[in-house]
Design a protein around this motif. Sequence first.
Motif, PDB file in Angstrom:
ATOM      1  N   ALA A 173       0.820  -1.216   0.000  1.00  0.00           N
ATOM      2  CA  ALA A 173       0.000   0.000   0.000  1.00  0.00           C
ATOM      3  C   ALA A 173       0.853   1.265   0.000  1.00  0.00           C
ATOM      4  CB  ALA A 173      -0.934  -0.005   1.210  1.00  0.00           C
ATOM      5  N   GLN A 174       1.939   1.290   0.769  1.00  0.00           N
ATOM      6  CA  GLN A 174       2.771   2.490   0.851  1.00  0.00           C
ATOM      7  C   GLN A 174       3.502   2.752  -0.463  1.00  0.00           C
ATOM      8  OE1 GLN A 174       4.849   1.209   4.575  1.00  0.00           O
ATOM      9  NE2 GLN A 174       4.374   3.285   5.264  1.00  0.00           N
ATOM     10  N   VAL A 175       4.042   1.694  -1.045  1.00  0.00           N
ATOM     11  CA  VAL A 175       4.716   1.841  -2.340  1.00  0.00           C
ATOM     12  C   VAL A 175       3.715   2.257  -3.417  1.00  0.00           C
ATOM     13  CG1 VAL A 175       6.013   0.648  -4.140  1.00  0.00           C
ATOM     14  CG2 VAL A 175       6.516   0.194  -1.738  1.00  0.00           C
ATOM     15  N   ALA A 176       2.520   1.659  -3.369  1.00  0.00           N
ATOM     16  CA  ALA A 176       1.488   1.987  -4.366  1.00  0.00           C
ATOM     17  C   ALA A 176       1.086   3.456  -4.277  1.00  0.00           C
ATOM     18  CB  ALA A 176       0.276   1.083  -4.165  1.00  0.00           C
ATOM     19  N   ALA A 177       0.960   3.985  -3.057  1.00  0.00           N
ATOM     20  CA  ALA A 177       0.571   5.386  -2.886  1.00  0.00           C
ATOM     21  C   ALA A 177       1.613   6.316  -3.499  1.00  0.00           C
ATOM     22  CB  ALA A 177       0.382   5.696  -1.404  1.00  0.00           C
ATOM     23  N   GLN A 233       1.535   8.783  -7.395  1.00  0.00           N
ATOM     24  CA  GLN A 233       1.968  10.160  -7.622  1.00  0.00           C
ATOM     25  C   GLN A 233       3.022  10.232  -8.729  1.00  0.00           C
ATOM     26  OE1 GLN A 233       3.097  12.163  -3.952  1.00  0.00           O
ATOM     27  NE2 GLN A 233       1.748  10.834  -2.774  1.00  0.00           N
ATOM     28  N   LEU A 234       3.963   9.301  -8.709  1.00  0.00           N
ATOM     29  CA  LEU A 234       5.041   9.333  -9.702  1.00  0.00           C
ATOM     30  C   LEU A 234       4.530   9.071 -11.116  1.00  0.00           C
ATOM     31  CD1 LEU A 234       7.951   7.499  -7.830  1.00  0.00           C
ATOM     32  CD2 LEU A 234       7.482   9.950  -7.996  1.00  0.00           C
ATOM     33  N   LEU A 235       3.468   8.270 -11.238  1.00  0.00           N
ATOM     34  CA  LEU A 235       2.916   8.007 -12.566  1.00  0.00           C
ATOM     35  C   LEU A 235       2.256   9.244 -13.167  1.00  0.00           C
ATOM     36  CD1 LEU A 235       1.473   4.375 -12.314  1.00  0.00           C
ATOM     37  CD2 LEU A 235       3.573   5.150 -13.427  1.00  0.00           C
ATOM     38  N   LEU A 236       1.886  10.213 -12.338  1.00  0.00           N
ATOM     39  CA  LEU A 236       1.416  11.500 -12.870  1.00  0.00           C
ATOM     40  C   LEU A 236       2.562  12.197 -13.608  1.00  0.00           C
ATOM     41  CD1 LEU A 236      -0.650  12.845  -9.822  1.00  0.00           C
ATOM     42  CD2 LEU A 236      -1.552  11.887 -11.951  1.00  0.00           C
ATOM     43  N   PHE A 237       3.754  12.157 -13.021  1.00  0.00           N
ATOM     44  CA  PHE A 237       4.924  12.717 -13.690  1.00  0.00           C
ATOM     45  C   PHE A 237       5.238  11.938 -14.963  1.00  0.00           C
ATOM     46  CE2 PHE A 237       5.481  14.107  -9.299  1.00  0.00           C
ATOM     47  CZ  PHE A 237       5.891  15.422  -9.448  1.00  0.00           C
ATOM     48  N   ALA A 245      11.483  11.235  -4.273  1.00  0.00           N
ATOM     49  CA  ALA A 245      11.471  10.799  -5.673  1.00  0.00           C
ATOM     50  C   ALA A 245      10.762  11.807  -6.576  1.00  0.00           C
ATOM     51  CB  ALA A 245      10.795   9.430  -5.778  1.00  0.00           C
ATOM     52  N   GLN A 246       9.720  12.467  -6.059  1.00  0.00           N
ATOM     53  CA  GLN A 246       9.013  13.469  -6.862  1.00  0.00           C
ATOM     54  C   GLN A 246       9.951  14.582  -7.310  1.00  0.00           C
ATOM     55  OE1 GLN A 246       7.973  12.172  -3.953  1.00  0.00           O
ATOM     56  NE2 GLN A 246       5.739  12.240  -3.722  1.00  0.00           N
ATOM     57  N   GLY A 247      10.962  14.883  -6.506  1.00  0.00           N
ATOM     58  CA  GLY A 247      11.926  15.914  -6.879  1.00  0.00           C
ATOM     59  C   GLY A 247      12.707  15.541  -8.120  1.00  0.00           C
TER      60      GLY A 247
END
Length: 475
Positions: free
Chosen positions: A365-369, A373-377, A436-438
């Motif tokens: 669940a934590q990795v999926a969350a 977000q990263l798949l939006l990028f 990672a979002q950065g």
Amino acid sequence: MLRDIFSPAEARQFVRLGLPVLIAQTTQMGMNFVDTAMTGQYGRTDMAAVAVAGSVWAPVSLLGVGCLLALPPLTAQLVGAGKKAEAAQLLRQGIWLSCAIGGLLMIVFSVLSRHLSLFGLEGRMADLAGGYLRAMLWGLPGLMLFINIRSFLEGFSRTRPAMIVGILGLMLNVPVNYVFIYGKLGLPQLGAVGCGVATAICFWFMAFCMLFYVRRDSQYRHLRPLFLPMFRPGLAHDQNGSPFPRFDPALALRILRIGLPGALAVCFEVSLFAMTAILLAPLGEIVVSGHQIALNYSTMIFMLPLSLNITATIRVGYLLGAQRFWRARVAARTVLCLGMSCSLVAAVCTLLFREQIIAIYMDDAQVAALTMQLLLFTAAYQFVDAVQTISIGILRGYNDTRIISVVCLLSYWGIGLPLGYILARTDWLASAPLGAQGFWTAYLLALGFGALCYTFRLRHLHRLDDAAILHKIHR
């Protein structure tokens, strides 16, 4: 006018040429997947050793293979100009270069395999990763020969042979891996080292398949002997009786001059993603896992613009060689339109099916969350990545490669890596480190910068008169 921007006839050419390229590239990914999966079933340490050794193998081997990226456009230009015999001489010089580059890289890998402590590896994992590299390096000449002949055939707009050979290589990879990893047919269990042996065998198998094809196909019989003049004393002669040397230093240097910038660009890109994984490692398994899933998915989607990159090089190079300059401009704009359209479809599918995509990889669940977000990028990343990747292919068709290495260095190492580190690990530009979002934010900006630079360069090339373009492709 619309006919100057998009040509349905050119679009059909790109689909005809590009679909086999896409399948061939997918089979290469399939071999990597098989290696990871089968060593993972054998043991976690072996799988980790293959993964780490692969991160060493990829940038170094691509630096060598990338030097041959000049062969498809140069061959296509000669074929377009009706100089097929000279295209055969180009193949010979490529093989000489492959021998030299391959021999040098074999020494490099042999040294690296014994000093993996530089990459933080110790003990059994270092032994396994080193053994894997030492097994793989014997397949490097086969890989280089395969790339040479594939490039020769691509210059003739023959992309299906590489697709068929790629499928055969993937089919062979599974049983050969099974034999050498698990120790079947009376052989010892070699684990990760056995995976390297199997891959080396597959490289040579694919090379000999391509060699068999090009020597048997009737289209190339009048170009014979394609290979033997390299090893005979004195001069060989083409079908018109004109002599050509076994080794042509000027032509070999021209191949390197055009191919080396592209090789450096590939090395910059691959090393950027390798460094990203290292810099994210201190942030924990969740961050690294989410990043790896997003990166693996984007790499799969990248196969489509990469295929269009290769076909753009072939088609534009052929048209320029035939001195159909207006048509080359139309082909370039058409393939860019195709790539942007496909990227928009990929982006929409990514947004709509994010949960299903993540479920393929894991159910944490934590990795999926985080991955959501990263798949939006990743979705936003598709468009700029398609523009910059396909533009690079067009520039190769024009032999205009110097700008590629400069822009890649600036975008990946001047923008992507430092900005990614600042956003991911510090609070200098944000209220808190973005993790990672950065890095994915930095990827978007870096690729956007590259796409913009390449677009301006293409605009400049398309404004040149025919004489200037002719001079450019023959210098």
